[in-house]
Design a protein around this motif. Structure first.
Motif, PDB file in Angstrom:
ATOM      1  N   GLY B  64      13.133 -23.604   2.109  1.00 20.21           N
ATOM      2  CA  GLY B  64      12.536 -24.925   1.923  1.00 20.21           C
ATOM      3  C   GLY B  64      12.232 -25.576   3.265  1.00 20.21           C
ATOM      4  O   GLY B  64      11.292 -26.367   3.400  1.00 20.21           O
ATOM      5  N   ASN B  65      13.004 -25.191   4.256  1.00 19.62           N
ATOM      6  CA  ASN B  65      12.816 -25.692   5.623  1.00 19.62           C
ATOM      7  C   ASN B  65      11.411 -25.413   6.164  1.00 19.62           C
ATOM      8  O   ASN B  65      10.947 -26.090   7.076  1.00 19.62           O
ATOM      9  N   TRP B  66      10.727 -24.399   5.602  1.00 17.27           N
ATOM     10  CA  TRP B  66       9.391 -24.044   6.101  1.00 17.27           C
ATOM     11  C   TRP B  66       8.253 -24.303   5.113  1.00 17.27           C
ATOM     12  O   TRP B  66       7.086 -24.085   5.460  1.00 17.27           O
ATOM     13  N   PRO B  71       1.851 -22.004   7.334  1.00 15.57           N
ATOM     14  CA  PRO B  71       0.625 -22.071   8.132  1.00 15.57           C
ATOM     15  C   PRO B  71      -0.680 -22.092   7.340  1.00 15.57           C
ATOM     16  O   PRO B  71      -1.703 -22.494   7.889  1.00 15.57           O
ATOM     17  N   THR B  72      -0.685 -21.620   6.108  1.00  8.79           N
ATOM     18  CA  THR B  72      -1.917 -21.636   5.313  1.00  8.79           C
ATOM     19  C   THR B  72      -1.568 -22.082   3.895  1.00  8.79           C
ATOM     20  O   THR B  72      -0.401 -22.054   3.484  1.00  8.79           O
ATOM     21  N   LEU B  73      -2.597 -22.435   3.146  1.00  9.97           N
ATOM     22  CA  LEU B  73      -2.369 -22.863   1.758  1.00  9.97           C
ATOM     23  C   LEU B  73      -1.778 -21.711   0.947  1.00  9.97           C
ATOM     24  O   LEU B  73      -0.891 -21.916   0.120  1.00  9.97           O
ATOM     25  N   GLU B  74      -2.277 -20.509   1.190  1.00 15.59           N
ATOM     26  CA  GLU B  74      -1.762 -19.376   0.423  1.00 15.59           C
ATOM     27  C   GLU B  74      -0.289 -19.114   0.734  1.00 15.59           C
ATOM     28  O   GLU B  74       0.519 -18.893  -0.165  1.00 15.59           O
ATOM     29  N   ARG B  75       0.056 -19.145   2.016  1.00 15.36           N
ATOM     30  CA  ARG B  75       1.463 -18.924   2.387  1.00 15.36           C
ATOM     31  C   ARG B  75       2.355 -20.014   1.801  1.00 15.36           C
ATOM     32  O   ARG B  75       3.482 -19.770   1.395  1.00 15.36           O
ATOM     33  N   ILE B  78       2.787 -19.216  -1.918  1.00 13.41           N
ATOM     34  CA  ILE B  78       3.677 -18.073  -2.142  1.00 13.41           C
ATOM     35  C   ILE B  78       5.133 -18.475  -1.903  1.00 13.41           C
ATOM     36  O   ILE B  78       6.034 -18.131  -2.672  1.00 13.41           O
ATOM     37  N   LEU B  79       5.355 -19.227  -0.842  1.00 14.18           N
ATOM     38  CA  LEU B  79       6.729 -19.631  -0.525  1.00 14.18           C
ATOM     39  C   LEU B  79       7.278 -20.568  -1.603  1.00 14.18           C
ATOM     40  O   LEU B  79       8.442 -20.447  -2.015  1.00 14.18           O
ATOM     41  N   LEU B  80       6.432 -21.476  -2.076  1.00 14.33           N
ATOM     42  CA  LEU B  80       6.860 -22.358  -3.177  1.00 14.33           C
ATOM     43  C   LEU B  80       7.234 -21.543  -4.413  1.00 14.33           C
ATOM     44  O   LEU B  80       8.248 -21.808  -5.060  1.00 14.33           O
ATOM     45  N   ALA B  81       6.400 -20.560  -4.715  1.00 17.09           N
ATOM     46  CA  ALA B  81       6.664 -19.735  -5.899  1.00 17.09           C
ATOM     47  C   ALA B  81       7.988 -18.995  -5.736  1.00 17.09           C
ATOM     48  O   ALA B  81       8.781 -18.878  -6.674  1.00 17.09           O
ATOM     49  N   LYS B  82       8.225 -18.524  -4.522  1.00 14.77           N
ATOM     50  CA  LYS B  82       9.447 -17.759  -4.262  1.00 14.77           C
ATOM     51  C   LYS B  82      10.679 -18.649  -4.397  1.00 14.77           C
ATOM     52  O   LYS B  82      11.664 -18.271  -5.035  1.00 14.77           O
ATOM     53  N   VAL B  83      10.614 -19.829  -3.804  1.00 13.76           N
ATOM     54  CA  VAL B  83      11.786 -20.711  -3.860  1.00 13.76           C
ATOM     55  C   VAL B  83      12.016 -21.186  -5.301  1.00 13.76           C
ATOM     56  O   VAL B  83      13.152 -21.323  -5.753  1.00 13.76           O
ATOM     57  N   GLN B  84      10.926 -21.372  -6.019  1.00 12.21           N
ATOM     58  CA  GLN B  84      11.060 -21.744  -7.433  1.00 12.21           C
ATOM     59  C   GLN B  84      11.735 -20.613  -8.216  1.00 12.21           C
ATOM     60  O   GLN B  84      12.602 -20.856  -9.059  1.00 12.21           O
ATOM     61  N   ASP B  85      11.352 -19.376  -7.922  1.00  8.07           N
ATOM     62  CA  ASP B  85      12.015 -18.222  -8.563  1.00  8.07           C
ATOM     63  C   ASP B  85      13.515 -18.260  -8.287  1.00  8.07           C
ATOM     64  O   ASP B  85      14.329 -17.955  -9.159  1.00  8.07           O
ATOM     65  N   TRP B 129       8.292 -19.346  11.910  1.00 12.13           N
ATOM     66  CA  TRP B 129       7.655 -18.854  10.686  1.00 12.13           C
ATOM     67  C   TRP B 129       8.029 -17.388  10.419  1.00 12.13           C
ATOM     68  O   TRP B 129       8.141 -16.954   9.271  1.00 12.13           O
ATOM     69  N   ALA B 130       8.268 -16.622  11.490  1.00 12.33           N
ATOM     70  CA  ALA B 130       8.643 -15.212  11.292  1.00 12.33           C
ATOM     71  C   ALA B 130       9.954 -15.098  10.520  1.00 12.33           C
ATOM     72  O   ALA B 130      10.209 -14.083   9.866  1.00 12.33           O
ATOM     73  N   ASP B 131      10.774 -16.133  10.575  1.00 10.24           N
ATOM     74  CA  ASP B 131      12.025 -16.090   9.820  1.00 10.24           C
ATOM     75  C   ASP B 131      11.756 -16.033   8.317  1.00 10.24           C
ATOM     76  O   ASP B 131      12.576 -15.492   7.561  1.00 10.24           O
ATOM     77  N   MET B 132      10.632 -16.587   7.873  1.00 13.58           N
ATOM     78  CA  MET B 132      10.290 -16.452   6.443  1.00 13.58           C
ATOM     79  C   MET B 132      10.007 -14.996   6.117  1.00 13.58           C
ATOM     80  O   MET B 132      10.321 -14.510   5.033  1.00 13.58           O
ATOM     81  N   GLY B 133       9.414 -14.286   7.082  1.00 10.73           N
ATOM     82  CA  GLY B 133       9.199 -12.863   6.892  1.00 10.73           C
ATOM     83  C   GLY B 133      10.526 -12.115   6.898  1.00 10.73           C
ATOM     84  O   GLY B 133      10.795 -11.276   6.026  1.00 10.73           O
ATOM     85  N   ALA B 134      11.376 -12.438   7.860  1.00 12.50           N
ATOM     86  CA  ALA B 134      12.655 -11.723   7.991  1.00 12.50           C
ATOM     87  C   ALA B 134      13.550 -11.993   6.787  1.00 12.50           C
ATOM     88  O   ALA B 134      14.241 -11.084   6.313  1.00 12.50           O
ATOM     89  N   VAL B 135      13.536 -13.214   6.290  1.00  4.54           N
ATOM     90  CA  VAL B 135      14.373 -13.521   5.129  1.00  4.54           C
ATOM     91  C   VAL B 135      13.891 -12.699   3.929  1.00  4.54           C
ATOM     92  O   VAL B 135      14.690 -12.088   3.214  1.00  4.54           O
ATOM     93  N   GLY B 136      12.594 -12.654   3.714  1.00  4.15           N
ATOM     94  CA  GLY B 136      12.082 -11.897   2.578  1.00  4.15           C
ATOM     95  C   GLY B 136      12.345 -10.407   2.736  1.00  4.15           C
ATOM     96  O   GLY B 136      12.833  -9.733   1.816  1.00  4.15           O
TER      97      GLY B 136
END
Lengths: 251, 325
Positions: B64-66, B71-75, B78-85, B129-136
């Motif tokens: 949620g911190n990010w 950086p983009t609407l799509e990202r 996707i992140l919202l969908a993931k956190v909602q999951d 932002w790379a931490d969102m990649g590393a977390v996933g």
């Protein structure tokens, strides 16, 4: 006409972008798990609608900008959202009151746009209207539940309504952009949505035992971009930071 | 692995019942909430499922911190969908725990006052932002390693929750890897962010599997009951073997000079994480423990009037309905 159409599409897309951003600020901090899920879901719908509106805006503009460029690289004066949606979240009641006041307008606007003579707009509206219907059901139920809940929840909801009501009038004030789109059958005259809007608001507020403020005053300047509130700049500072700090990178 | 170091309970039940129960487990039966079960099985499962659920809830915070800075609407979408999951996973898991006779509110209170734990990984900060990649990629990757076998766990509701969760987790891991790909193919600054995220998340990801088997005192009973399907070290080895080639493909260096392929065992040799750091984090001294628990406590306390208000309204409505009938 192209300028007016671009302006209108930015108004639609900036509303959903800015409100989607605000709602997403709740992530992980909601009063109950079901609300975390619902708020994230609402934000997700709004960001999805933003992609469609700003995508079409970029196409109409024809200046080689993308939806992301419009979202991430315009400054405050180029944003065309209602002042209402850029207002801070406040407590959960204020967030849900803002959502309800917006959803009730948004649904009517989208319903009208499903009849747009511009088939691209009608198609976006047809998709978004289903989401807006659900958002309105939920925000109306929450306003009613909290308005007609405990003395404290009632007091907080009345305070939220008093605070936000002066931001409602801006939704219905037409300008030259609206006039030309209305004449072409692309979008409704905003003023024509007002009666149905007020009827809906009065029904819900009565059930919520809340009193509509006795003022017709309306803050304006968001949808024309003439004068936003101070809040929008801070929101953009956060939202646009990566694109501004690392120009030209692909994410 | 979102549940670490779950203390298992010995059972003092009737030996005949225990034997019959164990026979069902050994035969691959699913235990359902109304079936007889040893008190220790129930307690251990409540701890494990509760800890897993809490991890999903607290796990919303570092991502949620990010969301507001994606950086983009799509990202962002996707992140919202993931956190909602993830919040949804928390909900299934609390429901699974409730079938064992503990309420969600009781579990929440135990999280908030520190009696129950959540995965150590969520006490690390997400700084770029790379931490969102590393977390996933790494964190969800490690979680999947544990959760895939748990689809076969002996307790029916937990097993069914895992089946649903695993479907979504593999999407999460792919989106994380996709973020890392973009970063690693990007500008020098993006590559630096990606390597920095790798450096910070590698050992905490290895710690997600819990202490080394030789120090893992709770495993044996849980494995007999099929609450735990593999040992910590087995899963950690599998994770390293899977992840090293992925890191190589990205062009990232794993921060372990002793990492080397071992032909004899058909896997990598690698350095153990610093277990003293792990125990510090578990005991509340990780970089973000204080913020994470404070955020959850604030959300709960600030939300009290909302929960009370909605409850009061529901009661009024029910009373009006009765009066009208």
């Amino acid at each position: 006409m192209r300028d007016a159409l671009f302006e209108f599409l930015c108004r639609m897309g900036d509303n959903t972008l800015v409100l989607g951003h605000r709602v997403s600020e709740w992530c992980g901090h909601a009063p109950v798990l079901e609300e975390d899920i619902a708020l994230a879901n609402t934000a997700l719908d709004l960001i999805g609608q933003t992609q469609m509106w700003l995508g079409l805006a970029a196409e109409v503009e024809g200046a080689d900008r993308s939806a992301d460029d419009l979202a991430m690289l315009r400054d405050v004066w180029d944003f065309r959202n209602l002042l209402l949606v850029e207002q801070p979240n406040g407590d959960f009641g204020q967030t849900m009151m803002r959502q309800f006041l917006f959803d009730a307008w948004h649904l009517l606007m989208l319903q009208a746009l499903t009849d747009s003579t511009d088939t691209r707009i009608a198609a976006i509206a047809a998709k978004a209207v289903k989401e807006a219907q659900y958002h309105l059901e939920r925000s109306a139920d929450t306003v009613i539940g909290l308005g007609d809940g405990t003395a404290e929840s009632h007091r907080r909801m009345q305070a939220a309504l008093d605070l936000l009501w002066p931001y409602v009038g801006e939704m219905f004030v037409a300008d030259a952009v609206d006039d030309s789109l209305c004449a072409a059958g692309i979008a409704p005259d905003p003023a024509t949505l007002r009666a149905a809007y007020e009827a809906r608001i009065q029904t819900v507020m009565a059930e919520a035992t809340l009193t509509l403020p006795d003022t017709g005053f309306a803050h304006q300047g968001g949808r024309t971009g003439r004068q936003h509130s101070e809040h929008l700049g801070h929101l953009l500072t956060q939202m646009q930071w990566l694109q501004r700090a690392y120009p030209g990178a692909t994410w | 692995m979102y549940a670490q170091m779950v203390k298992s309970e010995a059972s003092k039940d009737d030996p005949d019942k225990l034997a019959a129960f164990q026979a069902r487990i050994d035969a691959g039966d699913k235990i359902e909430p109304k079936d007889w079960m040893p008190a220790g099985y129930r307690k251990t499962l409540i701890r494990q499922i509760g800890q897993h659920a809490h991890s999903e809830i607290v796990g919303q915070l570092p991502e949620g911190n990010w969301i507001t800075r994606a950086p983009t609407l799509e990202r962002k979408a996707i992140l919202l969908a993931k956190v909602q999951d993830e919040a949804g996973h928390g909900l299934y898991l609390y429901c699974a725990a409730e079938t064992l006779g503990v309420s969600r509110d009781e579990l929440t209170e135990m999280l908030l006052d520190g009696r129950m734990k959540y995965s150590s990984i969520f006490n690390y900060p997400t700084l770029t932002w790379a931490d969102m990649g590393a977390v996933g990629w790494l964190v969800d990757g490690a979680a999947i390693m544990n959760q895939v076998p748990l689809q076969r766990t002996s307790f029916g509701p937990y097993s069914r929750a895992m089946i649903r969760i695993c479907k979504e987790e593999s999407f999460h891991q792919r989106q994380g890897y996709d973020i890392m790909m973009k970063m690693c193919q990007g500008t020098d600054a993006q590559k630096r962010m990606a390597q920095d995220a790798m450096n910070r998340f590698w050992y905490p990801a290895l710690m997600m599997f819990g202490p080394s088997d030789k120090d893992s005192v709770h495993s044996a009973q849980s494995m007999t009951w099929k609450i735990k399907m593999n040992t910590n070290d087995e899963l950690r080895q599998k994770f390293v073997d899977q992840t090293v080639p992925q890191a190589e493909y990205l062009g990232l260096t794993i921060p372990d000079p002793d990492l080397v392929w071992n032909d004899d065992k058909g896997g990598y040799d690698f350095s153990e994480p610093d277990w003293s750091e792990f125990f510090d984090v578990i005991q509340g001294n990780g970089p973000c423990n204080t913020e994470r628990l404070a955020a959850r406590n604030k959300a709960w306390d600030d939300g009290a009037w909302v929960r009370d208000g909605l409850m009061a309204h529901a009661e009024k409505r029910a009373a009006r309905k009765v009066a009208a009938e």
